[in-house]
Design a protein around this motif. Structure first.
Motif, PDB file in Angstrom:
ATOM      1  N   PHE A   1      -1.791   3.299   6.665  1.00 10.09           N
ATOM      2  CA  PHE A   1      -2.672   4.273   7.315  1.00 10.09           C
ATOM      3  C   PHE A   1      -4.039   3.671   7.609  1.00 10.09           C
ATOM      4  CE2 PHE A   1       0.253   6.913   4.637  1.00 10.09           C
ATOM      5  CZ  PHE A   1       1.074   7.288   5.692  1.00 10.09           C
ATOM      6  N   GLN A   2      -3.992   2.483   8.186  1.00  8.49           N
ATOM      7  CA  GLN A   2      -5.196   1.763   8.583  1.00  8.49           C
ATOM      8  C   GLN A   2      -5.286   1.760  10.114  1.00  8.49           C
ATOM      9  OE1 GLN A   2      -7.277   0.802   6.130  1.00  8.49           O
ATOM     10  NE2 GLN A   2      -5.749   1.722   4.769  1.00  8.49           N
ATOM     11  N   PRO A   3      -6.473   1.592  10.673  1.00  3.42           N
ATOM     12  CA  PRO A   3      -6.622   1.689  12.135  1.00  3.42           C
ATOM     13  C   PRO A   3      -5.750   0.717  12.925  1.00  3.42           C
ATOM     14  CG  PRO A   3      -8.764   1.754  11.058  1.00  3.42           C
ATOM     15  CD  PRO A   3      -7.768   1.427   9.993  1.00  3.42           C
ATOM     16  N   ASP A   4      -5.421  -0.440  12.341  1.00  9.54           N
ATOM     17  CA  ASP A   4      -4.664  -1.436  13.087  1.00  9.54           C
ATOM     18  C   ASP A   4      -3.161  -1.364  12.840  1.00  9.54           C
ATOM     19  OD1 ASP A   4      -4.835  -2.204  10.465  1.00  9.54           O
ATOM     20  OD2 ASP A   4      -5.123  -4.344  10.888  1.00  9.54           O
TER      21      ASP A   4
ATOM     22  N   PRO B   1      -6.196  -1.304   0.707  1.00 10.81           N
ATOM     23  CA  PRO B   1      -5.835  -2.606   1.280  1.00 10.81           C
ATOM     24  C   PRO B   1      -5.899  -3.753   0.279  1.00 10.81           C
ATOM     25  CG  PRO B   1      -7.197  -1.374   2.817  1.00 10.81           C
ATOM     26  CD  PRO B   1      -7.168  -0.574   1.559  1.00 10.81           C
ATOM     27  N   GLU B   2      -6.818  -3.662  -0.683  1.00  7.41           N
ATOM     28  CA  GLU B   2      -6.937  -4.724  -1.684  1.00  7.41           C
ATOM     29  C   GLU B   2      -5.811  -4.678  -2.710  1.00  7.41           C
ATOM     30  OE1 GLU B   2      -9.207  -2.483  -0.927  1.00  7.41           O
ATOM     31  OE2 GLU B   2     -10.737  -3.628   0.153  1.00  7.41           O
ATOM     32  N   ALA B   3      -5.022  -3.598  -2.723  1.00  9.08           N
ATOM     33  CA  ALA B   3      -3.970  -3.443  -3.734  1.00  9.08           C
ATOM     34  C   ALA B   3      -2.568  -3.535  -3.138  1.00  9.08           C
ATOM     35  CB  ALA B   3      -4.135  -2.114  -4.464  1.00  9.08           C
ATOM     36  N   VAL B   4      -2.455  -3.993  -1.905  1.00 12.62           N
ATOM     37  CA  VAL B   4      -1.130  -4.210  -1.323  1.00 12.62           C
ATOM     38  C   VAL B   4      -0.399  -5.249  -2.168  1.00 12.62           C
ATOM     39  CG1 VAL B   4       0.100  -5.138   0.675  1.00 12.62           C
ATOM     40  CG2 VAL B   4      -1.809  -3.540   1.001  1.00 12.62           C
ATOM     41  N   ALA B   5       0.844  -4.929  -2.549  1.00 11.49           N
ATOM     42  CA  ALA B   5       1.560  -5.806  -3.476  1.00 11.49           C
ATOM     43  C   ALA B   5       3.056  -5.630  -3.313  1.00 11.49           C
ATOM     44  CB  ALA B   5       1.163  -5.493  -4.922  1.00 11.49           C
ATOM     45  N   GLY B   6       3.792  -6.655  -3.731  1.00  8.07           N
ATOM     46  CA  GLY B   6       5.241  -6.591  -3.715  1.00  8.07           C
ATOM     47  C   GLY B   6       5.824  -7.388  -4.861  1.00  8.07           C
TER      48      GLY B   6
END
Length: 300
Positions: free
Chosen positions: A151-154, A222-227
């Motif tokens: 859910f970010q602008p890009d 965004p800083e916590a995107v993880a897999g």
């Protein structure tokens, strides 16, 4: 093989239509979408006609490729299968078990081939890992974290109404289950709870007693995107490899596999609509578990 694309969004344009246009055995013959202007633009991009009627495009093709919200997909898949058209569908198959059953029944009655596109399952390194891990057996548990931030602008998916409504459970959950089920077995019990925002946690029990723990969100900072996707068992610890290549490449493999099913006359693809229904069954049970704060047992 004549294919019609149903859908006009980013996934339809950059994955389905792009892969079909590039495939040597696929002939993209038309596009249908709920927004006629977008359908016309996508059709013009690929040099094919835009259709304003679902059944007219079904009539014009041999197989359908559907990149639409799951509830819309289910209805089109039933109409296409009933008309004898082969099915190249996206995950999740539907948003209810009843709708998934309708697709399965229509495909069975008409005898069409079907493939459901769980992206990772069509990357060779991921498929190879799943096959080897399933053959090895002896797994006790798996731990899965999939934190996305769409859910970010890009993001091309941030304005997707069905993703905003149904969240990570139904968007990311199918990808996770497509790996867990062939390795650990059928899910027999689901416990689920919500975290902040879109975050959902699942505790799954599988046939034979293995368990898996899954945490998902589409709305991570965004800083916590993880897999993370790790299996633990008798043979030690194994981590699911990263996919090499984009989704259009994987979709090309899905096209290959659908065509192989059609050529051979077989109807036993490992990710057919029956497997798609199994995934929907687990997701629906998880939805019940999280809303009713109870464990849900799945029928045998």
């Amino acid at each position: 093989m004549r294919f019609g694309v149903f859908g006009t969004g980013h996934w339809a344009a950059e994955t389905h239509a792009a892969a079909l246009d590039a495939h040597p055995r696929a002939d993209l013959v038309g596009v249908w979408g709920r927004n006629p202007d977008r359908a016309a633009a996508l059709a013009t991009r690929y040099g094919v006609p835009a259709f304003d009627d679902v059944d007219a495009l079904i009539e014009a093709c041999d197989a359908v490729a559907v990149a639409l919200p799951p509830d819309v997909q289910a209805d089109i898949a039933v109409r296409a299968a009933t008309a004898g058209r082969h099915l190249l569908l996206d995950k999740p198959l539907a948003l209810t078990v009843a709708d998934a059953d309708r697709v399965v029944d229509a495909a069975a009655q008409s005898g069409v081939a079907s493939v459901v596109f769980f992206t990772g399952r069509y990357h060779p390194e991921v498929a190879g890992f799943i096959a080897a891990s399933a053959a090895a057996g002896g797994w006790h548990t798996a731990n899965v974290i999939r934190f996305a931030s769409i859910f970010q602008p890009d993001s091309p998916y941030g304005q997707s109404p069905w993703r905003r409504q149904h969240g990570s459970l139904w968007d990311i959950g199918p990808h996770v289950l497509a790996v867990l089920l062939p390795v650990l077995g059928r899910v027999t019990r689901v416990v689920a709870t919500d975290g902040p925002g879109d975050l959902v946690h699942l505790l799954l029990t599988h046939d034979g007693g293995a368990t898996s723990m899954v945490s998902l969100t589409l709305d991570a900072p965004p800083e916590a995107v993880a897999g993370e996707f790790v299996f633990y068992g008798d043979n030690g610890i194994e981590t699911l490899p990263a996919a090499d290549g984009g989704p259009a490449t994987a979709f090309g493999v899905a096209i290959d596999q659908l065509l192989a099913e059609i050529d051979a006359g077989t109807r036993d693809h490992r990710c057919d609509v029956r497997f798609g229904r199994e995934v929907v069954t687990v997701l629906a049970a998880a939805e019940t578990a999280r809303t009713q704060a109870t464990a849900v047992d799945l029928p045998a």
